[in-house]
Design an enzyme around this catalytic site. Structure first.
Site, PDB file in Angstrom:
ATOM      1  N   ASN A   1      -5.745   9.759   0.955  1.00 41.16           N
ATOM      2  CA  ASN A   1      -6.440  10.413   2.070  1.00 41.16           C
ATOM      3  C   ASN A   1      -7.407  11.500   1.612  1.00 41.16           C
ATOM      4  O   ASN A   1      -7.444  12.594   2.189  1.00 41.16           O
ATOM      5  CB  ASN A   1      -5.434  10.987   3.069  1.00 41.16           C
ATOM      6  CG  ASN A   1      -4.833   9.928   3.986  1.00 41.16           C
ATOM      7  OD1 ASN A   1      -3.618   9.718   3.998  1.00 41.16           O
ATOM      8  ND2 ASN A   1      -5.668   9.218   4.716  1.00 41.16           N
TER       9      ASN A   1
ATOM     10  N   HIS B   1      -7.221  -0.796   9.160  1.00 41.17           N
ATOM     11  CA  HIS B   1      -6.482   0.447   9.043  1.00 41.17           C
ATOM     12  C   HIS B   1      -5.434   0.531  10.150  1.00 41.17           C
ATOM     13  O   HIS B   1      -5.532  -0.145  11.160  1.00 41.17           O
ATOM     14  CB  HIS B   1      -7.485   1.609   9.177  1.00 41.17           C
ATOM     15  CG  HIS B   1      -6.861   2.933   9.420  1.00 41.17           C
ATOM     16  ND1 HIS B   1      -6.873   3.548  10.654  1.00 41.17           N
ATOM     17  CD2 HIS B   1      -6.190   3.755   8.586  1.00 41.17           C
ATOM     18  CE1 HIS B   1      -6.255   4.712  10.547  1.00 41.17           C
ATOM     19  NE2 HIS B   1      -5.835   4.866   9.319  1.00 41.17           N
TER      20      HIS B   1
ATOM     21  N   ASP C   1      -3.510   5.267  -1.458  1.00 39.57           N
ATOM     22  CA  ASP C   1      -4.367   5.962  -0.491  1.00 39.57           C
ATOM     23  C   ASP C   1      -3.982   7.428  -0.389  1.00 39.57           C
ATOM     24  O   ASP C   1      -3.067   7.787   0.354  1.00 39.57           O
ATOM     25  CB  ASP C   1      -4.219   5.286   0.881  1.00 39.57           C
ATOM     26  CG  ASP C   1      -4.868   6.095   1.992  1.00 39.57           C
ATOM     27  OD1 ASP C   1      -5.742   6.933   1.702  1.00 39.57           O
ATOM     28  OD2 ASP C   1      -4.504   5.877   3.164  1.00 39.57           O
TER      29      ASP C   1
ATOM     30  N   ASN D   1      -2.917   3.587  12.210  1.00 39.11           N
ATOM     31  CA  ASN D   1      -2.131   4.792  12.451  1.00 39.11           C
ATOM     32  C   ASN D   1      -0.871   4.323  13.168  1.00 39.11           C
ATOM     33  O   ASN D   1      -0.766   3.152  13.530  1.00 39.11           O
ATOM     34  CB  ASN D   1      -2.899   5.757  13.374  1.00 39.11           C
ATOM     35  CG  ASN D   1      -3.731   6.773  12.608  1.00 39.11           C
ATOM     36  OD1 ASN D   1      -4.843   7.057  12.967  1.00 39.11           O
ATOM     37  ND2 ASN D   1      -3.195   7.323  11.548  1.00 39.11           N
TER      38      ASN D   1
ATOM     39  N   ASP E   1     -10.471   0.234  12.385  1.00 43.85           N
ATOM     40  CA  ASP E   1      -9.392   0.582  13.306  1.00 43.85           C
ATOM     41  C   ASP E   1      -9.998   0.417  14.690  1.00 43.85           C
ATOM     42  O   ASP E   1     -10.864   1.190  15.083  1.00 43.85           O
ATOM     43  CB  ASP E   1      -8.932   2.019  13.053  1.00 43.85           C
ATOM     44  CG  ASP E   1      -7.734   2.393  13.902  1.00 43.85           C
ATOM     45  OD1 ASP E   1      -7.722   2.042  15.100  1.00 43.85           O
ATOM     46  OD2 ASP E   1      -6.811   3.011  13.364  1.00 43.85           O
TER      47      ASP E   1
ATOM     48  N   GLU F   1      -7.988   3.571  -1.970  1.00 38.53           N
ATOM     49  CA  GLU F   1      -8.429   3.918  -0.609  1.00 38.53           C
ATOM     50  C   GLU F   1      -8.687   5.414  -0.502  1.00 38.53           C
ATOM     51  O   GLU F   1      -7.792   6.227  -0.763  1.00 38.53           O
ATOM     52  CB  GLU F   1      -7.350   3.476   0.385  1.00 38.53           C
ATOM     53  CG  GLU F   1      -7.726   3.746   1.839  1.00 38.53           C
ATOM     54  CD  GLU F   1      -6.679   3.231   2.820  1.00 38.53           C
ATOM     55  OE1 GLU F   1      -5.941   2.298   2.464  1.00 38.53           O
ATOM     56  OE2 GLU F   1      -6.600   3.780   3.928  1.00 38.53           O
TER      57      GLU F   1
ATOM     58  N   LYS G   1       1.008   5.225   0.596  1.00 41.30           N
ATOM     59  CA  LYS G   1       0.330   6.428   1.072  1.00 41.30           C
ATOM     60  C   LYS G   1       0.565   7.537   0.055  1.00 41.30           C
ATOM     61  O   LYS G   1       1.710   7.926  -0.188  1.00 41.30           O
ATOM     62  CB  LYS G   1       0.913   6.828   2.431  1.00 41.30           C
ATOM     63  CG  LYS G   1       0.424   8.156   2.980  1.00 41.30           C
ATOM     64  CD  LYS G   1      -1.051   8.152   3.311  1.00 41.30           C
ATOM     65  CE  LYS G   1      -1.302   7.440   4.632  1.00 41.30           C
ATOM     66  NZ  LYS G   1      -2.733   7.372   4.974  1.00 41.30           N
TER      67      LYS G   1
ATOM     68  N   LYS H   1       0.858  -1.188   0.000  1.00 38.22           N
ATOM     69  CA  LYS H   1       0.000   0.000   0.000  1.00 38.22           C
ATOM     70  C   LYS H   1       0.883   1.223   0.000  1.00 38.22           C
ATOM     71  O   LYS H   1       1.788   1.340   0.830  1.00 38.22           O
ATOM     72  CB  LYS H   1      -0.879   0.016   1.257  1.00 38.22           C
ATOM     73  CG  LYS H   1      -1.441   1.399   1.570  1.00 38.22           C
ATOM     74  CD  LYS H   1      -2.369   1.384   2.744  1.00 38.22           C
ATOM     75  CE  LYS H   1      -2.673   2.814   3.198  1.00 38.22           C
ATOM     76  NZ  LYS H   1      -3.713   2.855   4.222  1.00 38.22           N
TER      77      LYS H   1
ATOM     78  N   ASN I   1     -10.975   4.514   5.377  1.00 36.94           N
ATOM     79  CA  ASN I   1     -10.905   4.709   6.817  1.00 36.94           C
ATOM     80  C   ASN I   1     -11.178   6.169   7.129  1.00 36.94           C
ATOM     81  O   ASN I   1     -10.828   6.670   8.171  1.00 36.94           O
ATOM     82  CB  ASN I   1      -9.538   4.317   7.370  1.00 36.94           C
ATOM     83  CG  ASN I   1      -8.479   5.315   6.958  1.00 36.94           C
ATOM     84  OD1 ASN I   1      -8.083   5.312   5.805  1.00 36.94           O
ATOM     85  ND2 ASN I   1      -8.011   6.175   7.860  1.00 36.94           N
TER      86      ASN I   1
END
Lengths: 429, 429
Positions: free
Chosen positions: A228, A325, A226, A327, A298, A251, A198, A196, A274
């Site tokens: 965001n 998910h 992803d 963090n 999460d 994502e 980011k 994955k 997420n």
């Protein structure tokens, strides 16, 4: 056997975090976490971990006081306790949480984020008291190990000079070649086979090129991107079209249910989230509109391991996939994630975890990835042991901080390198 | 502590059942139930109860064999075992189950109905082994007692002469006065304050009159009417309009999601169901269309107590209420229903139970209703004890039966009194 809670200890810490980039900025050199210890009358201690920012600490303290005299087995009662703890309205924006890209901020979600730390600690203590692993308390594992995905980040080689920071040996990754090199190291070290990235950091074409490079370097491996929520619907559809042949899912390409629904309507690439669905209250509209195809749970903000199982049941009922998910987190949470993931029957995607990025932990022994998987512990409780000396050291760092790092703020960290940086408006592209 | 299952005993029984009327016919003099005993290596025995018709027994036997050597704590694994047991396709109509008015018949639902008997027995054994009540294994009770509703039936004074049957002292109830008298007795004996009338027996105007008589006799008490899908949409709306001021909800007025959705669209009276939504697979369409406002869970066919909690989570997420349905059952199931109901936070309606109609049980001590409520046991496991002599006697009755009563068939029972009776086509009115 006396399961009465006689002591609750809260230890905020700061843990080293590499300079990982995202659309809001960059990870700070240290990130706050809260370590929870719950002790029973028999001297059994259970551990939990959750977000450590000030707003969580403010809630955790009165919550902890109310736990004295309750049973560690009274897990449903934790939600009653949560309801009794007042949330400072000033902490609730109702908007997307800028500290960590984890969706909407509500009072309930803040409460659930605190519940989860206590729930995991109670489950750990209960398991230890009964001689049963946490997965058994959740009905029993249906697999012996849980698959995780390599979590690739654009990153700098080091945090900006001047401020204290731990060095890391990952080097920079700011272009397709750097991302592929990072992925190769993840694969060699931990055996991950899905990747994955980011995104939301560079213009979409650059990120498309990075994913394309991953696809060429690791043919047939599941890939995810992803950003965001940094993209418009139009951009999201463009990326989906260009990467549709190699993406396992996209994502949070765009922000909010209407935008996600519009993207989903225009592509066959599944959308994971997420950010769009992060509370039970957001499910109805998103599922009804077909806005998401995979919910990345999460347990920290969904309210614990048992709520994560309930979320999985809701997803199963509506034909929506579920995975996990992450963090920034430590080994306690990785153990917790592994226990619950081992009990969810229809977990069809490798879970996310930041854990390989964390050089520090509060455990006597780090958890390990083998062939990209974490073995589910069959020891009583979570099967992890707190290293009190390490905990003390990371707590000392938190005590010594002047307040600037006690609340995660990726935009503030970015301003150290780029004065004038502000969180970009969305859609950014 | 050794939680390994070393023995599983299945005891089909026939229990006395009064001549209670419904839209398909009348209860037979005896109804089949299956009593499950699961024994661990340590000699701890857990008990469960489920449907006892032949089709369930056929599945339960191979299922029981596969449990040997497994752990009573491996509750998630029960669903894996269930998937391994072949279902005779001839048993599956895909249509509404004519034996008990409990919705669609599918292979999965048949399996889940068997799982639930084993799940409750495993939970009972696990609780006894750990010294914890079943509600604690479900996360802990959020209330100390569970409210039940009086389950009123049109009934004959006695089963037709000729066949063996146990007498009951409830007398006949075939008109508004009879229904009110029955309700008064329920209230005096057990303290129930809400009343459900099983309808679909007489033309709607007669049943409207009965509910109106109840409203006059017990002003302000919650009332429900359940014709088991016997009405057309038009009739359903007529009844809803006439009784809207006194009904807590209308239960399954019409059959199937489209009809229920049409009724729901035309009235403010909430619609409850144990026929339209009886499996997780039926939820999506029904909830999306707003066809039901309250799901009446039945842990027997939803797959156990943990699945019931998951159903409650799905309902909560979609703003749909949840309560509990009942078919003829004994004390083991009432205990199981009470444990799980005690752990569901948002249980806003009194649960249904046939238990007061059952003069026989297999327990050493019957459960009791006080002020319409059953106190949740804090003893290890379910908190009930099997009376082996009573069990033996009811099993003897099952052995002696020539096969005519081993499968519940309310239409066949009606034919004894009314030769030529067949299950009425729906909508009946």
């Amino acid at each position: 056997m006396n399961l009465t809670i006689t002591d609750v200890r809260l230890t905020p810490i700061l843990v080293a975090d590499p300079p990982l980039l995202n659309t809001q900025g960059v990870h700070q050199p240290y990130t706050p976490r809260l370590i929870v210890e719950v002790e029973t009358a028999d001297g059994v201690v259970g551990v939990g971990e959750t977000y450590g920012d000030t707003k969580y600490l403010e809630l955790a303290r009165p919550f902890a006081e109310r736990l004295h005299g309750r049973q560690v087995s009274d897990l449903n009662g934790l939600f009653t306790v949560a309801d009794e703890v007042a949330v400072d309205a000033a902490r609730i924006s109702g908007q997307v949480d800028v500290g960590g890209l984890r969706g909407v901020q509500t009072a309930d979600k803040l409460r659930l984020s605190v519940v989860s730390g206590f729930e995991v600690a109670c489950l750990d203590a209960l398991g230890k008291a009964l001689g049963l692993p946490v997965h058994t308390l959740l009905g029993g594992k249906v697999r012996d190990s849980v698959e995780f995905s390599a979590y690739l980040f654009y990153k700098w080689a080091a945090h900006p000079a001047g401020a204290p920071a731990e060095a890391d040996d990952w080097g920079a990754a700011l272009d397709p070649a750097g991302v592929v090199a990072q992925a190769r190291r993840f694969k060699d070290r931990y055996g991950f086979t899905s990747f994955k990235l980011k995104g939301g950091v560079f213009p979409p074409d650059e990120e498309i090129a990075a994913v394309r490079a991953l696809a060429e370097a690791f043919p047939g491996h599941p890939l995810r991107l992803d950003p965001n929520g940094a993209w418009s619907v139009e951009t999201s559809l463009k990326v989906a079209k260009e990467l549709g042949d190699v993406l396992e899912y996209l994502e949070d390409p765009a922000l909010g249910t209407p935008a996600m629904a519009a993207v989903a309507a225009g592509t066959d690439v599944p959308l994971a989230t997420n950010m769009c669905v992060t509370t039970f209250g957001e499910i109805r509209e998103a599922f009804t509109r077909g806005a998401v195809q995979v919910v990345l749970s999460d347990h920290h903000y969904w309210g614990g391991l048992r709520n994560t199982r309930e979320l999985a049941a809701v997803c199963r009922t509506f034909g929506v996939g579920v995975s996990m998910h992450s963090n920034t987190h430590l080994g306690i949470s990785l153990a917790a994630m592994t226990h619950v993931a081992a009990t969810v029957p229809d977990l069809h995607h490798a879970c996310d975890s930041h854990y390989p990025w964390q050089s520090e932990d509060v455990l006597t022994e780090r958890l390990t990835f083998d062939a990209g998987r974490v073995t589910v512990s069959d020891k009583p409780g979570l099967g992890v042991e707190l290293d009190h000396e390490r905990l003390r050291r990371l707590h000392r760092r938190w005590l010594d901080d002047d307040g600037t790092l006690r609340d995660r703020d990726d935009a503030a960290a970015m301003r150290v390198a780029e004065p004038g940086w502000t969180t970009p408006a969305v859609p950014r592209w």
